[in-house]
Design a protein around this motif. Structure first.
Motif, PDB file in Angstrom:
ATOM      1  N   THR A 147       0.475  -1.253   0.261  1.00 48.62           N
ATOM      2  CA  THR A 147       0.223  -0.232  -0.124  1.00 48.62           C
ATOM      3  C   THR A 147       0.938   1.010  -0.396  1.00 48.62           C
ATOM      4  N   ALA A 148       0.120   2.461  -0.055  1.00 51.89           N
ATOM      5  CA  ALA A 148       0.815   3.600  -0.560  1.00 51.89           C
ATOM      6  C   ALA A 148       1.599   3.902   0.789  1.00 51.89           C
ATOM      7  N   LEU A 149       0.919   3.911   1.950  1.00 52.31           N
ATOM      8  CA  LEU A 149       2.044   3.810   3.564  1.00 52.31           C
ATOM      9  C   LEU A 149       3.403   3.333   3.441  1.00 52.31           C
ATOM     10  N   ALA A 150       3.835   2.667   2.685  1.00 50.60           N
ATOM     11  CA  ALA A 150       4.493   1.011   2.953  1.00 50.60           C
ATOM     12  C   ALA A 150       5.383   1.846   1.773  1.00 50.60           C
ATOM     13  N   ASP A 151       4.805   2.922   0.472  1.00 50.71           N
ATOM     14  CA  ASP A 151       5.869   3.290  -0.310  1.00 50.71           C
ATOM     15  C   ASP A 151       6.820   3.810   0.196  1.00 50.71           C
ATOM     16  N   LEU A 152       7.910   4.296  -0.702  1.00 48.64           N
ATOM     17  CA  LEU A 152       9.275   5.627  -0.275  1.00 48.64           C
ATOM     18  C   LEU A 152       9.530   6.638  -1.484  1.00 48.64           C
ATOM     19  N   TYR A 153       9.497   7.347  -0.780  1.00 45.69           N
ATOM     20  CA  TYR A 153       9.567   8.932  -1.657  1.00 45.69           C
ATOM     21  C   TYR A 153      10.218   9.852  -1.106  1.00 45.69           C
ATOM     22  N   VAL A 154      10.631  10.900  -1.956  1.00 42.71           N
ATOM     23  CA  VAL A 154      11.574  11.751  -1.123  1.00 42.71           C
ATOM     24  C   VAL A 154      10.679  12.462  -1.618  1.00 42.71           C
ATOM     25  N   GLY A 155       9.399  12.979  -0.978  1.00 43.75           N
ATOM     26  CA  GLY A 155       8.500  14.149  -0.554  1.00 43.75           C
ATOM     27  C   GLY A 155       9.358  15.411  -0.183  1.00 43.75           C
ATOM     28  N   ARG A 156       8.124  15.973  -1.071  1.00 39.92           N
ATOM     29  CA  ARG A 156       8.238  17.874  -0.402  1.00 39.92           C
ATOM     30  C   ARG A 156       6.878  18.361  -0.473  1.00 39.92           C
TER      31      ARG A 156
END
Length: 621
Positions: free
Chosen positions: A484-493
């Motif tokens: 699910t998206a809560l376990a996906d990794l992002y360099v979020g901004r």
């Protein structure tokens, strides 16, 4: 009573006094370690103004080093801690939706300089007034593009096709920006019924005026709002009550891309990293008054919001903090105290930052604030605030105690420690499960690629965090379920929240540094009811009703929602107000407090729909 003397029970707040003393003492010290807890930014700014040189210092962490938090597989918790089973709440559908054809770019992968690390924002906007949210994604740039050697990366305007997919029409619409982009603040500044976009940049900013035909024209030069150095998360609001939206633009670092600070002298926890912001000169903040003729006048000094301290502004938002009907102003500053300005109603603001409790955290320490979430999480009619911060520090939740007094209760609510390893950016209160209680979502990602080669317990790409609100009494961290998206990794901004599919569930868009955007579709299995309200202001309010507050009563619960532009990190959320109704099938009362001061009641017979409320069509209160 002046704000610097005001406190509960009529006495000078001990906490405020102690916090001020601590900050002054800290400001007098020179940092000795490679990861200093703080430096006196005011003293640094003074040295810069006198022409002296302050050695650059590394990092923005103000919380000191913390031990690594690892999961059962010895992964840092920022990229681990996953569970195999649990509620499936969000799924990343960006590829299916057509968003991954676009890529964000900023500087070089090595991130040797601070200009390359902060990323860009998101603006949710129904630019063609078809009733469906479109997505504006700001892009950065590269050194080769800035020098004219290659074509600049372009911003994206993804048109909503009403079928779960989106098409990038930025070139056709004329909003590619093609500059070193940072933020997007969406609002109808000229009250013509069509939303416009203010784009902040390193370099000149843009004001894209909506031409009503699917295209925009950059009128920033004519309007007088280009500025020219490093602007960040802007906000729109009618601070003087003349029914025209004014513009506040925070400044970050005064930066010269041709003479960037060498990273050779900057370390963080013993690692060589890029320099700043501490040790660099801060860029001033600006308030532009809307003259009503397409031009704006800089009134920053007169209004008292020019940031004479030279702090590093990253996010801002106009909202009514003390419920007096006038929009106040919050500014989240990186590695320096935050600002809270109270609107005095005469065109000026009173700096209430320290007296309010918003300048510092519970420990009397400034934080590296990145983003701001705004919402009434207790359903008591008072707006609370949540700030994202650097890793090795917790994200403070500021509870509104009334009369513009705030208490950092992040530890009391059990949500401080889980955030310490994470580096937070965009954030929002949202009722993701429509139970009538506002939850919290945070986009995360580090600024140092080097962290992947350390044992610090944090990572470059990080998973988002979602906290469920339990009856306004505590927040529970939702598990990161594999797949699910809560376990996906992002360099979020940048991050913005809205109902992208018009189905009554709030989705999340994240602008990912040097990557494809994420679209976290809300697939929560709840069957709760909801209502969404699009507000249209009357002749004495801004047309898009920015500054309005709505109070909804259903099933014995009274909720509050506000229309605002800005906050999060360099982003703008869905302008429609969303309320989860739980199991309620009827709405007892809707009260709208319009920016004009008019208060009206509206009756809505049916739940689970999107409704337009126009000022003047309700019953006066």
């Amino acid at each position: 009573m002046p704000a610097h003397l005001r406190s509960r029970n009529g006495l000078i707040s001990f906490t405020f006094a102690l916090s001020t003393i601590l900050f002054m003492l800290k400001g007098a010290l020179i940092a000795q370690s490679t990861a200093p807890s703080s430096a006196s930014t005011a003293a640094q700014s003074e040295k810069h103004q006198e022409g002296g040189q302050t050695p650059p210092m590394a990092g923005t962490s103000t919380g000191g080093a913390h031990p690594a938090v690892l999961d059962d597989e010895h992964r840092p918790i920022t990229a681990g801690g996953f569970v195999k089973n649990g509620p499936i709440l969000f799924q990343d559908v960006a590829q299916k939706a057509g968003l991954t054809v676009w890529t964000h770019k900023m500087g070089t992968p090595e991130k040797n300089f601070i200009i390359e690390t902060n990323g860009s924002g998101v603006g949710l906007i129904d630019y063609d007034n078809d009733g469906w949210l479109d997505i504006y994604l700001v892009n950065g740039s590269t050194y080769d593009a800035m020098s004219g050697k290659v074509t600049p990366p372009h911003a994206a305007l993804f048109h909503n096709n009403h079928d779960g997919t989106f098409t990038d029409v930025a070139a056709k619409a004329g909003v590619t920006n093609d500059r070193w982009g940072v933020g997007a603040a969406v609002a109808d500044y000229d009250n013509d019924g069509w939303p416009d976009i203010y784009v902040t940049n390193f370099g000149k900013n843009r004001l894209y005026h909506n031409n009503h035909d699917g295209t925009f024209t950059d009128v920033a030069e004519k309007a007088g709002v280009t500025l020219g150095n490093w602007s960040t998360g802007a906000t729109w609001g009618d601070y003087d009550g003349d029914d025209r939206l004014d513009l506040f633009v925070p400044g970050y670092v005064h930066y010269d891309i041709a003479n960037q600070p060498a990273s050779s002298g900057c370390q963080f926890r013993g690692e060589k990293v890029m320099c700043g912001p501490r040790g660099l000169k801060g860029e001033p903040d600006h308030l532009f008054h809307n003259n009503g003729d397409g031009t704006f006048t800089d009134v920053s000094e007169k209004a008292g919001v020019s940031d004479k301290n030279g702090y590093y502004g990253l996010a801002s938002v106009f909202v009514d903090v003390n419920n007096d009907g006038k929009p106040d102003l919050l500014v989240a500053n990186d590695s320096t105290p935050n600002y809270l300005y109270i609107n005095k109603g005469d065109g000026t603001f009173e700096d209430d930052s320290y007296a309010s409790g918003y300048a510092l955290n519970e420990s009397g320490r400034e934080t590296a604030s990145m983003g701001i979430a705004v919402g009434d999480y207790r359903n008591n009619g008072l707006l609370d605030f949540y700030n994202t911060t650097f890793s090795d520090d917790y994200n403070p939740l500021y509870r509104n105690d009334g009369d513009a007094n705030f208490t950092d209760i992040s530890y009391q609510m059990g949500i401080a420690e889980p955030t310490i390893p994470f580096l937070g950016w965009g954030t929002a209160f949202l009722d993701f499960d429509n139970d009538g209680w506002k939850d919290l979502v945070i986009a995360n990602g580090h600024v140092y690629p080097q962290v992947d080669h350390t044992n610090w317990g944090t990572t470059w790409a990080q998973r988002p965090l979602l906290f469920r609100n339990i009856d306004g009494k505590k927040f529970d961290l939702e598990p990161a379920v594999e797949g699910t998206a809560l376990a996906d990794l992002y360099v979020g901004r940048g991050m913005a929240v809205g109902d992208l599919f018009n189905e009554g569930k709030l989705d999340v868009v994240i602008n990912v540094l040097d990557g494809h955007p994420a679209l976290l579709r809300n697939v929560s299995p709840d069957h709760h009811h909801w209502i969404e309200l699009k507000l249209v202001g009357g002749p004495k309010s801004p047309r898009d009703a920015i500054g309005a507050a709505v109070y909804l009563t259903a099933d014995g619960k009274k909720q509050r929602g506000d229309v605002f532009s800005g906050g999060s990190f360099a982003s703008t959320h869905d302008p429609r107000i969303h309320f989860g109704l739980g199991d309620a099938t009827t709405i007892d009362l809707i009260e709208v407090h319009w920016p004009s001061g008019v208060k009206e009641k509206f009756a809505i017979a049916k739940v689970d729909q999107i409704v337009t409320l126009t000022e003047g069509n309700g019953t006066r209160m």
